[in-house]
Each structure stands twice: as structure tokens, then as C-alpha cells.
Design an enzyme around this catalytic site. Structure first.
Site, mmCIF file in Angstrom:
data_model
loop_
_atom_site.group_PDB
_atom_site.id
_atom_site.type_symbol
_atom_site.label_atom_id
_atom_site.label_comp_id
_atom_site.label_asym_id
_atom_site.label_seq_id
_atom_site.Cartn_x
_atom_site.Cartn_y
_atom_site.Cartn_z
ATOM 1 N N MET A 103 -50.274 26.079 7.679
ATOM 2 C CA MET A 103 -49.097 26.655 8.317
ATOM 3 C C MET A 103 -49.083 26.402 9.828
ATOM 4 S SD MET A 103 -48.833 30.296 6.284
ATOM 5 C CE MET A 103 -47.284 30.769 7.048
ATOM 6 N N HIS A 104 -47.945 26.682 10.429
ATOM 7 C CA HIS A 104 -47.759 26.808 11.884
ATOM 8 C C HIS A 104 -47.771 25.503 12.680
ATOM 9 C CE1 HIS A 104 -48.572 30.934 10.842
ATOM 10 N NE2 HIS A 104 -49.864 30.721 10.679
ATOM 11 N N ASP A 129 -49.704 27.632 2.957
ATOM 12 C CA ASP A 129 -50.915 27.592 2.132
ATOM 13 C C ASP A 129 -51.310 28.955 1.568
ATOM 14 O OD1 ASP A 129 -51.699 28.579 4.618
ATOM 15 O OD2 ASP A 129 -53.230 27.058 4.962
#
Length: 491
Positions: free
Chosen positions: A78-79, A237
Site C-alpha cells: 500500500m501507499h 495487501d
């Protein structure tokens, strides 16, 4: 029928071939490099992710009928900020989830814009790993590149784009950007304004199981699949791993011991931790979840064993930690090797050992590492309990969950039973389940999980050991506050 699940991790891309009964028929893992240009920075070239899929899918299909593949779903780290120009070329290496360069931007968002406003706009406050602070950093430090951004993507969404030609994301992954109004499942105009971007630069929003499109003809030929294969939006995830362990609907909990560590609590209703120590995100099942995330979990164990004592015999090292030692270690470890997110939100925090004496052994040090990660997970566990959330038991997954010793420690530190599911393949398995829903195999994510996910093993806490670990945890809680002021001075 067959389905492909993609787990786009930090160090490797794992591909799963799953049949309609949920059985994993084949797996392929493709590793790629991780770059640390400066201390605390973490980057990756998205071309490596795509190369892993291009080479991995044909290998995955070896010995199988590719015409039986009906869907693809991805769960991904992520991110990360993937910035594309007007021709959809990557402008710079992706800035990853565990990158710590944005301390200044995080302070600006939390202190100048204000935590209350941020929480109102997005249900969350700023953390160094989130995407919005990275955009502010890029605007300040790479203005020429920032001006060229036409599309802002997340890592697994870049793969979905390469597969389908569609700029898309899902609500669970978008929740971690600090650009999404999580409660109302729409982009936040206020946050776009703060970051100097427009909604046009952001991908289209989908539920995780919704079809984004089918394979581009050139891609289908390259990877050996029919053009009719449906690609769903996928999930971040942790949400994908939660689906893979059946942590959906109200009251489910999943602990993941991967590179990072998370505690994931699913809910059908939207809710926010008033102190914002836990993230409030959308879930891949259409609901919501609270999540605590620590930046270094199984990676702490890998660091200690690979880099410090120089061994790959993880089981052999753990065998030296006898049951009589559990709950009685005098050595403590703060697992903040990359700074920390939940619940302390401190980019300056660092790992450290304390309590060593002349009789301390390397087994004591390893035990402290495993216990330190468990104590840090409990920090978020305690926040959830303070909100009135009941967590009577939890699933556990990730590479660290393959250690019976670590599961025993974790169960007794938390004081709850920990279940391991029969098919533990992390985000990739969740991605495959989402692909099944997208292709019509199941009517919903919940229905798919009910049929496909079962518990294979449970670790029960021991009352006496739980009591010992209660004392240890209270000691652990005192270490970070005592060291906090020192960390910025030793950077």
C-alpha cells in the site's frame, strides 16, 4: 476454471494459480531489488513489478490450460507513490510505504492543517508512509517532475493498468493515500486542494471485487492468456490478506507478520479511533476496518538473523529458545528499525536492545526480537480494546506465522487463541478470491470466504505464561517513552 492471484510485495511478486474450489495449483515467485538512496528512504522501479508479472505468468501456467483462466486479482503493498506522465510513463522510482523522508510534510499536515480536519476529510491523520505527504514532498523537492504528473497510482494499480489499460484503484488501497473520504467512499476535494492535485489525476474508484476490464490484446499474447480474462480492482495487501484468511464481515481479526506487521479488525460499519492511533480504512468486502500497522515485523527477525548473526538457519536459532525461557527474558527490543506507524507515529523512532548483561546469549537476543514485535502488535491491540472492540480470537498469517515459537509468543502476549487457515497464501490468495467474485464464481466476497476458507491449526494461550507476559509487556511499555527524546538527537 482457474484464477490468478498476484501478491505484489516489497521484495518479490508472488503469483498463485487457484482452481474454483480454492485449491492452489501452482505458485511462482519473482524477486526484485529495493533501493535505499538515503537513510530512511525506500524506492522501487515499477518496471520490475511488471517484468515479474510478464515472466511469471507464463511460468505459472506451465502444464495448465491457459484457456481455463477466467480472472486475475491483485493484492499489493500500500501507499506507494507511482507518478505517471501524459504518456503513462513512470516519472520517477516509486516512493514506498516504508519510506521515511516526509517528516516535514507529515508535521505540516498534522500540525498546520490539523489532525481534526484531516480526520474529518479522510478518517485518518498523516503518517510518513501515506501517499499524500509524498506528493507534498515531490511538489517541494522535485517541482519539475511534479508538474508533469498526469496520473497518481498505487503499486498494484500500476499492474492493473498495464494489464487492462485502465487507471483504477479500489477503496481499500485508496484509503491509505490520505486522499480518500473513507466514510463516503469518494475522493476528498479538500485533500486534493491541499496536495495541489485534481481528481482528474486520480484513478477511478472501484470496489475490490468489481471488474476493471479485460486483458489488452498485446498483453494477452505476451503472457499467454485469452483477452477475455477479467481483471478486478484488487485490494491493498492487508485487506487482500484479510479476505484470504476469511476475515470479513463484522468482528473478524487478522494479524499479519510480514515485512511489516498489522492487526486488522473488520466491521460492517464505519468507525474512527478518536486518537487516530489506528487507521480507519474501507475493506475489500464492501465494509470497513480498523488497522494498526508497524513498519518492521518479520523484517526484524530477518535483519537480526541475516545481517547481525549471519545465519539462514532460522529454525535452528529458534530451537535454542526453550519453553522455560518464555516470559522470563530480561532483554527487551524496540522493533522500530524503519521508524514506526501505529500507534506512536514517530519517524524518528529506532530499534534498540536494552537489558543485556554478561550472561545474555544470542538466543536471548533473538527471543527479545520476537517478543518485541509481539509487544508492538499488542500496543495496537490495546487501542482497539480501549474503543470497546472485543477481540476474543484472531487469525494469523504472513511469513512470521510459520514459526510455531513466534505464534506461541504472540498468543500469550495477546492472551487470545490464534487460528491459522488451511490455505495461507497471503494477499495473493485474497486476490484470487476477489477474481472469482469478479468472474461470477461467487455472488459476494463473504460467500466466497465461507466456502473456501477453513481453519487448520489453533494456538491456545497458557494462563500462567500469559500472566508472565503481562508483566513483561508493562515493562516494554516504559521503554519507548524513556527513549523518545533521544531518537531525534542520534539521527
Amino acid at each position: 476454471m482457474l484464477y490468478i492471484g498476484i501478491d505484489l510485495g516489497t521484495s518479490a511478486c508472488k503469483l498463485l494459480l487457484v482452481d474454483e474450489e480454492g485449491q492452489v495449483r501452482n505458485t511462482v515467485t519473482k524477486e526484485y531489488p529495493l533501493s535505499f538512496p538515503r537513510p530512511g528512504w525506500s524506492e522501487q522501479d515499477p518496471a520490475h513489478w511488471w517484468a515479474a508479472v510478464q515472466s511469471g505468468v507464463p511460468e505459472l501456467l506451465t502444464g495448465f490450460d491457459a484457456s481455463e483462466v477466467k480472472g486475475i486479482g491483485a493484492g499489493g503493498q500500500m501507499h506507494g507513490l507511482v507518478a505517471l506522465d501524459g504518456t503513462d510513463h513512470v516519472l520517477r522510482p516509486a516512493i514506498l510505504w516504508n519510506d521515511g523522508r516526509t517528516a516535514k510534510e507529515v508535521d505540516y499536515l498534522n500540525e498546520t492543517v490539523g489532525r481534526e480536519k484531516l480526520s474529518g476529510y479522510t478518517a485518518n491523520i498523516a503518517f510518513a508512509g501515506f501517499t499524500a505527504p509524498k506528493l507534498l514532498w515531490m511538489r517541494e523537492n522535485e517541482p519539475d517532475l511534479f508538474a508533469k504528473i498526469e496520473k497518481i497510482m498505487l503499486p498494484k494499480d500500476y499492474l492493473v493498468y498495464r494489464l487492462t489499460g485502465v487507471h483504477a484503484t479500489d477503496y481499500s488501497d485508496a484509503s491509505g493515500m490520505l486522499l480518500l473520504d473513507v466514510e463516503h467512499r469518494r475522493w476528498s476535494k479538500e485533500m486534493c486542494g491541499i496536495c495541489g492535485v485534481t481528481e482528474k489525476q486520480l484513478p477511478k474508484l472501484f470496489e475490490s471485487w468489481e471488474p476493471v476490464g479485460t486483458l489488452r490484446s498485446d498483453v494477452a499474447k505476451t503472457i499467454g492468456l485469452p483477452e477475455s480474462v477479467v481483471v478486478c480492482a484488487g485490494a491493498g495487501d492487508n485487506a487482500a490478506a484479510a479476505v484470504g484468511t476469511g476475515t470479513v464481515g463484522a468482528g473478524g481479526c487478522n494479524i499479519s507478520l510480514g515485512t511489516s506487521g498489522t492487526i486488522f479488525i473488520s466491521s460492517e460499519k464505519f468507525g474512527v479511533d478518536p486518537n487516530n492511533a489506528l487507521h480507519s480504512f474501507a475493506h475489500a468486502d464492501g465494509g470497513y476496518h480498523l488497522m494498526g500497522c508497524m513498519l518492521s515485523a518479520a523484517s526484524c527477525n530477518k535483519w537480526w538473523q541475516d545481517e547481525i548473526i549471519g545465519t539462514t538457519d532460522y529454525k535452528g536459532e529458534e530451537a535454542k529458545i526453550t519453553p522455560c525461557k518464555l516470559g522470563r527474558n530480561h532483554v527487551y527490543f524496540l522493533p522500530y528499525l524503519m521508524g514506526e506507524r501505529s500507534p506512536i507515529n514517530d519517524t524518528n523512532a529506532r530499534g534498540c536492545f536494552i537489558g543485556m548483561t554478561m550472561d545474555t546469549t544470542r538466543a536471548d537476543m533473538l527471543q527479545a526480537v520476537l517478543e518485541g514485535v509481539a509487544f508492538a502488535i499488542r500496543d495496537s491491540f490495546e487501542v482497539a480494546k480501549s474503543l470497546g472492540v472485543s477481540i476474543p480470537r484472531s487469525n494469523i498469517c504472513g511469513g512470521g506465522s510459520r514459526s510455531p515459537l513466534w505464534k506461541t509468543i504472540m498468543s500469550n502476549v495477546l492472551g487470545i487463541p490464534l487460528d491459522t487457515v488451511a490455505t495461507e497464501q497471503g494477499p495473493g490468495y485474497g486476490g484470487a478470491i476477489l477474481a472469482m467474485v469478479a468472474a461470477g464464481r461467487f455472488p459476494s466476497v463473504q460467500a466466497a470466504c465461507r466456502e473456501l476458507v477453513s481453519v487448520a491449526d489453533t494456538v491456545e494461550p497458557d494462563l500462567a505464561l500469559t500472566a508472565l507476559y503481562e508483566v513483561c509487556y508493562r515493562q516494554f511499555q516504559r521503554i519507548y517513552p524513556a527513549c523518545k527524546a533521544l531518537f531525534p538527537q542520534i539521527q
